[in-house]
Design a protein around this motif. Sequence first.
Motif, PDB file in Angstrom:
ATOM      1  N   GLU A  70       0.816  -1.214   0.000  1.00 23.79           N
ATOM      2  CA  GLU A  70       0.000   0.000   0.000  1.00 23.79           C
ATOM      3  C   GLU A  70       0.850   1.264   0.000  1.00 23.79           C
ATOM      4  O   GLU A  70       0.537   2.240  -0.685  1.00 23.79           O
ATOM      5  CB  GLU A  70      -0.922  -0.001   1.222  1.00 23.79           C
ATOM      6  N   ARG A  71       1.974   1.243   0.751  1.00 27.71           N
ATOM      7  CA  ARG A  71       2.811   2.442   0.863  1.00 27.71           C
ATOM      8  C   ARG A  71       4.249   2.263   0.395  1.00 27.71           C
ATOM      9  O   ARG A  71       4.944   3.266   0.142  1.00 27.71           O
ATOM     10  CB  ARG A  71       2.859   2.896   2.331  1.00 27.71           C
ATOM     11  N   LEU A  72       4.703   1.022   0.276  1.00 25.99           N
ATOM     12  CA  LEU A  72       6.128   0.759   0.140  1.00 25.99           C
ATOM     13  C   LEU A  72       6.466   0.003  -1.137  1.00 25.99           C
ATOM     14  O   LEU A  72       5.598  -0.582  -1.778  1.00 25.99           O
ATOM     15  CB  LEU A  72       6.617  -0.066   1.339  1.00 25.99           C
ATOM     16  N   VAL A  73       7.756   0.040  -1.479  1.00 29.29           N
ATOM     17  CA  VAL A  73       8.287  -0.783  -2.566  1.00 29.29           C
ATOM     18  C   VAL A  73       9.480  -1.555  -2.030  1.00 29.29           C
ATOM     19  O   VAL A  73      10.386  -0.972  -1.415  1.00 29.29           O
ATOM     20  CB  VAL A  73       8.727   0.074  -3.770  1.00 29.29           C
ATOM     21  N   LEU A  74       9.473  -2.868  -2.223  1.00 29.47           N
ATOM     22  CA  LEU A  74      10.610  -3.719  -1.874  1.00 29.47           C
ATOM     23  C   LEU A  74      11.347  -4.024  -3.167  1.00 29.47           C
ATOM     24  O   LEU A  74      10.749  -4.540  -4.129  1.00 29.47           O
ATOM     25  CB  LEU A  74      10.154  -5.026  -1.221  1.00 29.47           C
ATOM     26  N   GLY A 132      14.823   1.448   5.017  1.00 30.64           N
ATOM     27  CA  GLY A 132      15.323   0.272   5.699  1.00 30.64           C
ATOM     28  C   GLY A 132      15.658  -0.854   4.743  1.00 30.64           C
ATOM     29  O   GLY A 132      15.587  -0.699   3.516  1.00 30.64           O
ATOM     30  N   THR A 133      16.023  -1.981   5.320  1.00 35.02           N
ATOM     31  CA  THR A 133      16.323  -3.189   4.546  1.00 35.02           C
ATOM     32  C   THR A 133      15.701  -4.401   5.246  1.00 35.02           C
ATOM     33  O   THR A 133      15.494  -4.401   6.458  1.00 35.02           O
ATOM     34  CB  THR A 133      17.839  -3.437   4.420  1.00 35.02           C
ATOM     35  N   ILE A 134      15.417  -5.415   4.448  1.00 36.72           N
ATOM     36  CA  ILE A 134      14.926  -6.699   4.955  1.00 36.72           C
ATOM     37  C   ILE A 134      15.770  -7.792   4.322  1.00 36.72           C
ATOM     38  O   ILE A 134      16.119  -7.710   3.136  1.00 36.72           O
ATOM     39  CB  ILE A 134      13.444  -6.920   4.608  1.00 36.72           C
ATOM     40  N   SER A 135      16.103  -8.822   5.111  1.00 36.47           N
ATOM     41  CA  SER A 135      16.865  -9.937   4.565  1.00 36.47           C
ATOM     42  C   SER A 135      16.213 -11.256   4.941  1.00 36.47           C
ATOM     43  O   SER A 135      15.564 -11.387   5.979  1.00 36.47           O
ATOM     44  CB  SER A 135      18.311  -9.915   5.073  1.00 36.47           C
ATOM     45  N   LEU A 136      16.390 -12.230   4.080  1.00 35.70           N
ATOM     46  CA  LEU A 136      16.034 -13.619   4.349  1.00 35.70           C
ATOM     47  C   LEU A 136      17.284 -14.443   4.060  1.00 35.70           C
ATOM     48  O   LEU A 136      17.734 -14.523   2.917  1.00 35.70           O
ATOM     49  CB  LEU A 136      14.861 -14.054   3.480  1.00 35.70           C
ATOM     50  N   ASP A 137      17.872 -15.006   5.125  1.00 34.44           N
ATOM     51  CA  ASP A 137      19.118 -15.760   5.034  1.00 34.44           C
ATOM     52  C   ASP A 137      18.948 -17.091   5.747  1.00 34.44           C
ATOM     53  O   ASP A 137      18.016 -17.280   6.537  1.00 34.44           O
ATOM     54  CB  ASP A 137      20.264 -14.998   5.696  1.00 34.44           C
ATOM     55  N   ARG A 138      19.873 -17.999   5.497  1.00 34.59           N
ATOM     56  CA  ARG A 138      19.869 -19.282   6.193  1.00 34.59           C
ATOM     57  C   ARG A 138      20.525 -19.124   7.564  1.00 34.59           C
ATOM     58  O   ARG A 138      21.607 -18.591   7.694  1.00 34.59           O
ATOM     59  CB  ARG A 138      20.615 -20.334   5.371  1.00 34.59           C
ATOM     60  N   ARG A 139      19.837 -19.588   8.598  1.00 34.23           N
ATOM     61  CA  ARG A 139      20.348 -19.473   9.956  1.00 34.23           C
ATOM     62  C   ARG A 139      21.539 -20.393  10.158  1.00 34.23           C
ATOM     63  O   ARG A 139      21.509 -21.569   9.766  1.00 34.23           O
ATOM     64  CB  ARG A 139      19.247 -19.802  10.966  1.00 34.23           C
ATOM     65  N   ASP A 140      22.587 -19.871  10.797  1.00 28.93           N
ATOM     66  CA  ASP A 140      23.794 -20.654  11.037  1.00 28.93           C
ATOM     67  C   ASP A 140      23.473 -21.891  11.873  1.00 28.93           C
ATOM     68  O   ASP A 140      22.833 -21.798  12.928  1.00 28.93           O
ATOM     69  CB  ASP A 140      24.847 -19.822  11.763  1.00 28.93           C
ATOM     70  N   ALA A 141      23.960 -23.048  11.412  1.00 26.51           N
ATOM     71  CA  ALA A 141      23.636 -24.304  12.080  1.00 26.51           C
ATOM     72  C   ALA A 141      24.203 -24.381  13.485  1.00 26.51           C
ATOM     73  O   ALA A 141      23.624 -25.036  14.364  1.00 26.51           O
ATOM     74  CB  ALA A 141      24.155 -25.483  11.248  1.00 26.51           C
ATOM     75  N   GLU A 142      25.340 -23.691  13.741  1.00 28.10           N
ATOM     76  CA  GLU A 142      25.970 -23.793  15.061  1.00 28.10           C
ATOM     77  C   GLU A 142      25.294 -22.925  16.114  1.00 28.10           C
ATOM     78  O   GLU A 142      25.580 -23.060  17.309  1.00 28.10           O
ATOM     79  CB  GLU A 142      27.455 -23.435  14.963  1.00 28.10           C
ATOM     80  N   ARG A 143      24.399 -22.051  15.700  1.00 22.77           N
ATOM     81  CA  ARG A 143      23.722 -21.207  16.679  1.00 22.77           C
ATOM     82  C   ARG A 143      22.547 -21.939  17.312  1.00 22.77           C
ATOM     83  O   ARG A 143      21.958 -22.832  16.696  1.00 22.77           O
ATOM     84  CB  ARG A 143      23.211 -19.926  16.011  1.00 22.77           C
ATOM     85  N   PRO A 144      22.168 -21.587  18.536  1.00 18.85           N
ATOM     86  CA  PRO A 144      20.969 -22.185  19.125  1.00 18.85           C
ATOM     87  C   PRO A 144      19.723 -21.690  18.406  1.00 18.85           C
ATOM     88  O   PRO A 144      19.745 -20.667  17.721  1.00 18.85           O
ATOM     89  CB  PRO A 144      21.013 -21.678  20.576  1.00 18.85           C
ATOM     90  N   GLY A 145      18.649 -22.438  18.549  1.00 18.95           N
ATOM     91  CA  GLY A 145      17.395 -22.028  17.947  1.00 18.95           C
ATOM     92  C   GLY A 145      17.202 -22.615  16.561  1.00 18.95           C
ATOM     93  O   GLY A 145      17.690 -22.052  15.576  1.00 18.95           O
ATOM     94  N   ALA A 171       6.226  -3.924   9.791  1.00 18.42           N
ATOM     95  CA  ALA A 171       5.298  -5.037   9.640  1.00 18.42           C
ATOM     96  C   ALA A 171       4.789  -5.135   8.205  1.00 18.42           C
ATOM     97  O   ALA A 171       4.675  -6.233   7.646  1.00 18.42           O
ATOM     98  CB  ALA A 171       4.126  -4.869  10.615  1.00 18.42           C
ATOM     99  N   GLU A 172       4.498  -3.992   7.584  1.00 14.21           N
ATOM    100  CA  GLU A 172       4.006  -3.988   6.207  1.00 14.21           C
ATOM    101  C   GLU A 172       5.041  -4.560   5.242  1.00 14.21           C
ATOM    102  O   GLU A 172       4.717  -5.386   4.384  1.00 14.21           O
ATOM    103  CB  GLU A 172       3.650  -2.560   5.801  1.00 14.21           C
ATOM    104  N   ALA A 173       6.286  -4.130   5.390  1.00 13.54           N
ATOM    105  CA  ALA A 173       7.340  -4.592   4.497  1.00 13.54           C
ATOM    106  C   ALA A 173       7.683  -6.054   4.750  1.00 13.54           C
ATOM    107  O   ALA A 173       7.869  -6.836   3.802  1.00 13.54           O
ATOM    108  CB  ALA A 173       8.576  -3.714   4.663  1.00 13.54           C
ATOM    109  N   CYS A 174       7.789  -6.443   6.027  1.00 13.79           N
ATOM    110  CA  CYS A 174       8.127  -7.828   6.346  1.00 13.79           C
ATOM    111  C   CYS A 174       7.044  -8.792   5.881  1.00 13.79           C
ATOM    112  O   CYS A 174       7.338  -9.898   5.423  1.00 13.79           O
ATOM    113  CB  CYS A 174       8.363  -7.981   7.843  1.00 13.79           C
ATOM    114  N   ALA A 175       5.780  -8.387   5.991  1.00 15.27           N
ATOM    115  CA  ALA A 175       4.694  -9.242   5.522  1.00 15.27           C
ATOM    116  C   ALA A 175       4.807  -9.488   4.020  1.00 15.27           C
ATOM    117  O   ALA A 175       4.588 -10.608   3.538  1.00 15.27           O
ATOM    118  CB  ALA A 175       3.345  -8.599   5.865  1.00 15.27           C
ATOM    119  N   ALA A 176       5.184  -8.447   3.277  1.00 16.46           N
ATOM    120  CA  ALA A 176       5.356  -8.603   1.831  1.00 16.46           C
ATOM    121  C   ALA A 176       6.533  -9.515   1.519  1.00 16.46           C
ATOM    122  O   ALA A 176       6.471 -10.340   0.592  1.00 16.46           O
ATOM    123  CB  ALA A 176       5.561  -7.234   1.181  1.00 16.46           C
TER     124      ALA A 176
END
Length: 235
Positions: A70-74, A132-145, A171-176
């Motif tokens: 509605e307001r943003l461009v990714l 701002g920026t948003i990233s989607l990365d693979r979580r490091d296997a050695e970290r907890p969680g 929230a708007e950008a992350c949902a997209a």
Amino acid sequence: MHFQVGQRAAGNGALMRATTSAVHFARQGRDATMDATRRLAALTHGDRDKLSAMAELGPVAWPPAPIRTERLVLRESEARDRAAFIELFASPEVRTYLGGPRPRDELERAVPEVPGRRPGLFVIDLDGAVIGTISLDRRDAERPGHVRPDAGEAELGYMFLPKAWGCGSAAEACAAALDWFADAFPSEPVVLCTQTANNRSMRVATKLGFTEVERFEEYGAEQWFGVWSSVTPSA
């Protein structure tokens, strides 16, 4: 707003080391919702690591067409975004849970002409200005969680400039971005890890529909670890 949407402080030498490897920042005040080293490494690596980044995230066409809300461009980063990247890493407010701000002179030397060009990293544009920026990365296997036995979950991360706080932009950008990921990787969960002290990120996680999996101590602070899925559980 600072999240991961992972985070570590480091000595001055770590900034330059981040240009060649995604080493971790040292352990002060890190909010696990935004891996600052990975982000800094991503924006300094530039296009030469695009293929390796794609292999890390998975097979996906990149960059996608700009995603409009509605307001943003990714969109993918461009040369005109360099000043905003530097501001994100230099801002004391943004870096409160990320180990503190980085010196501007170091950032000016380290950040390339076109920062952050890699699969999974979106620049968030509001009326032609980067907020701002948003990233989607693979979580490091050695970290907890983790929620998968083989680890390597996709992890959501973000940073937003203070001028964009409090108006629902994160929230708007992350949902997209999550919608894009669900189309690219159907049925795959996304995880998020943030300090419980990071109230803004905790609110965003709730608004996006992340559910708590566990809490644990990491980098001297309590971390909240949650998961999101585009698949609705069967009754």
